[in-house]
Write a protein that holds these residues in place. Structure first.
Motif, PDB file in Angstrom:
ATOM      1  N   THR A 126       0.828  -1.197   0.000  1.00 31.79           N
ATOM      2  CA  THR A 126       0.000   0.000   0.000  1.00 31.79           C
ATOM      3  C   THR A 126       0.866   1.251   0.000  1.00 31.79           C
ATOM      4  OG1 THR A 126      -1.704  -1.171   1.225  1.00 31.79           O
ATOM      5  CG2 THR A 126      -1.810   1.210   1.245  1.00 31.79           C
ATOM      6  N   ARG A 127       1.906   1.256   0.815  1.00 32.67           N
ATOM      7  CA  ARG A 127       2.808   2.413   0.869  1.00 32.67           C
ATOM      8  C   ARG A 127       3.512   2.631  -0.459  1.00 32.67           C
ATOM      9  NH1 ARG A 127       5.759   1.926   6.728  1.00 32.67           N
ATOM     10  NH2 ARG A 127       3.894   2.372   7.957  1.00 32.67           N
ATOM     11  N   GLY A 169       3.013   5.929  -2.588  1.00 37.69           N
ATOM     12  CA  GLY A 169       4.227   6.694  -2.894  1.00 37.69           C
ATOM     13  C   GLY A 169       4.430   6.894  -4.385  1.00 37.69           C
TER      14      GLY A 169
END
Length: 109
Positions: free
Chosen positions: A3-4, A8
């Motif tokens: 998810t990050r 990002g």
């Protein structure tokens, strides 16, 4: 962790496309934003309880459409262009949520 990475990459693509539109040839960044949004929507958002996500998406889309950040002197236009690109990713996620909800309805019958 995934998810990050997705968030990002979407933020980075939004910044690059917002500040230097067309810097990446063949409109690959807008395409990447839509694909990242689709993946995010399918992986992260609960399609059966997406109300909060959809409300944020509507708000971001409305703010981007109204060019609200353009009212900030000197940098507002740049911020608004970045917000426009982020709205693209969010709208991609909405598409994925729709597909997942339809799929869930079809397979439950």
């Amino acid at each position: 962790m995934a998810t990050r990475i997705i968030v990002g990459l979407a933020a980075l693509a939004s910044i690059v496309e917002g500040l230097a539109p067309g810097a990446v040839p063949q409109n690959l960044l807008p395409l990447a934003l839509v694909i990242l949004g689709l993946v995010y929507g399918a992986m992260v958002v609960d399609a059966e309880d997406a109300t909060g996500f959809l409300a944020v998406t509507i708000a971001v889309g409305a703010a981007a459409g109204a060019d609200v950040l353009g009212n900030i002197p000197m940098i507002g236009g740049y911020l608004d262009a970045i917000l426009d690109q982020q709205a693209t990713a969010l709208y991609g996620a909405v598409g994925a949520i729709l597909v997942v909800r339809v799929w869930n309805r079809l397979k439950s019958e």
